[in-house]
Scaffold this active site. Structure first.
Site, PDB file in Angstrom:
ATOM      1  N   ASN A 107      16.727  12.335   1.543  1.00  0.00           N
ATOM      2  CA  ASN A 107      16.291  11.507   0.422  1.00  0.00           C
ATOM      3  C   ASN A 107      14.832  11.075   0.534  1.00  0.00           C
ATOM      4  OD1 ASN A 107      16.715   9.418  -1.854  1.00  0.00           O
ATOM      5  ND2 ASN A 107      16.077   8.160  -0.109  1.00  0.00           N
ATOM      6  N   PHE A 144       2.916   9.324  -6.009  1.00  0.00           N
ATOM      7  CA  PHE A 144       1.744   8.518  -6.344  1.00  0.00           C
ATOM      8  C   PHE A 144       1.939   7.872  -7.713  1.00  0.00           C
ATOM      9  CE2 PHE A 144       0.024  11.246  -3.084  1.00  0.00           C
ATOM     10  CZ  PHE A 144      -0.939  10.464  -2.455  1.00  0.00           C
ATOM     11  N   LYS A 145       1.434   6.666  -7.861  1.00  0.00           N
ATOM     12  CA  LYS A 145       1.480   5.980  -9.155  1.00  0.00           C
ATOM     13  C   LYS A 145       0.453   6.607 -10.102  1.00  0.00           C
ATOM     14  CE  LYS A 145       4.295   2.776  -7.520  1.00  0.00           C
ATOM     15  NZ  LYS A 145       5.714   2.740  -7.884  1.00  0.00           N
ATOM     16  N   TYR A 160       3.611  15.733  -7.726  1.00  0.00           N
ATOM     17  CA  TYR A 160       4.992  15.352  -7.385  1.00  0.00           C
ATOM     18  C   TYR A 160       5.970  16.406  -7.894  1.00  0.00           C
ATOM     19  CZ  TYR A 160       9.376  12.705  -7.309  1.00  0.00           C
ATOM     20  OH  TYR A 160      10.671  12.306  -7.094  1.00  0.00           O
ATOM     21  N   LYS A 209       8.681  18.856  -5.761  1.00  0.00           N
ATOM     22  CA  LYS A 209      10.123  18.916  -5.992  1.00  0.00           C
ATOM     23  C   LYS A 209      10.584  20.320  -6.410  1.00  0.00           C
ATOM     24  CE  LYS A 209      11.359  14.728  -4.909  1.00  0.00           C
ATOM     25  NZ  LYS A 209      12.237  14.472  -3.742  1.00  0.00           N
TER      26      LYS A 209
END
Length: 275
Positions: A88, A93-94, A192, A196
């Site tokens: 997990n 990043f924001k 991101y 994934k």
């Protein structure tokens, strides 16, 4: 009889914490809560103990191979093998992040893809027959692959892609991101999401490799927890952490002899066509 063990990475808060909480109720063995921060992990364990549960704790930084090795050695000595592994741990990043895209690509893929793969490579030799592996990916891997060029999509979706080829593709993206040429080379403009994509395809390859392993009935799935109300989504997600943990726990608890889902991308307990 050797005691069974389930390991959850990145488990001191959010989805990982909820996965530990659910496994403590469902899994017939020890549940090992792991994470980078000893302080936060011990606080999470204490909170679960107040709820009448008994998780164990071990430090784990998936970006640190020595840390992964320490966990492996501990589990080997204490349990002799692994029955459930929920990968997990991850970062995002924001939108307000000031780091360059190249830096975001390097760090995101370094943790979410390479770190997870290093955990798997180190711990998979300890998987027992009938072990279950839940690699927490995301629905954004589907969105991201659709934004790649047809040529890049075909490489990621090749049913016979090897782990070395996948690692090469991920490194190609990271390298291209450093010079801002990632879109020109056919990759999506989402660090991101690309990390994934790596996790999802990695899961498919792992199952294919384990199908010929002498240890019977080891099942690996990539899973999508959904859009969850966590720090990672800046609490904009529509699902609770308990709802987000449902699918990762579902694939972690699949019964012996499961043939489906197996080596699939699973969302809301359902196999989804990926890509």
């Amino acid at each position: 009889m050797t005691k069974r063990v389930a390991i959850v990475t990145g488990a001191n808060k959010g989805i990982g914490y909820a996965v530990v909480q659910a496994l403590c109720k469902q899994f017939d063995g020890d549940v090992l809560l792991t994470g980078r921060s000893e302080e936060r992990c011990k606080a999470a364990v204490a909170e679960l103990q107040k709820q009448g549960m008994s998780p164990k704790y071990h430090q784990l930084d998936i970006d640190d191979q020595a840390s992964i090795n320490k966990l492996r050695d501990f589990v080997k000595e204490q349990y002799g093998g692994i029955d459930v592994l929920v990968n997990n741990a991850g970062i995002a990043f924001k939108q307000s992040a000031t780091e360059s895209f190249g830096e975001q690509a390097r760090v995101s893929c370094g943790t979410n893809f390479t770190g997870t793969l290093n955990v798997c490579n180190t711990l998979f030799p300890l998987l027992r027959p009938h072990a279950r592996v839940s690699n927490v990916s995301s629905f954004v891997s589907q969105m991201t692959i659709s934004k790649c060029s047809k040529e890049i999509q075909e490489k990621f979706k090749n049913p016979s892609i090897t782990m070395d080829q996948l690692k090469g593709l991920m490194q190609q993206f990271i390298d291209a991101a450093q010079t801002g040429s990632h879109q020109k080379q056919g990759f999506a403009d989402w660090s991101y999401g690309m990390s994934k994509v790596g996790v999802t395809v990695m899961s498919f390859i792992q199952q294919r490799e384990l199908n010929s392993d002498p240890r019977e009935d080891i099942v690996v799935n990539a899973c999508d927890p959904g859009y969850v109300d966590t720090d990672m989504t800046s609490h904009k997600g529509t699902k609770t952490v308990e709802q987000g943990a449902d699918t990762p726990v579902y694939v972690a608890m699949l019964p012996p002899g499961t043939t489906s889902p197996k080596g699939d991308f699973v969302s809301d307990r359902t196999i989804k066509k990926w890509g």
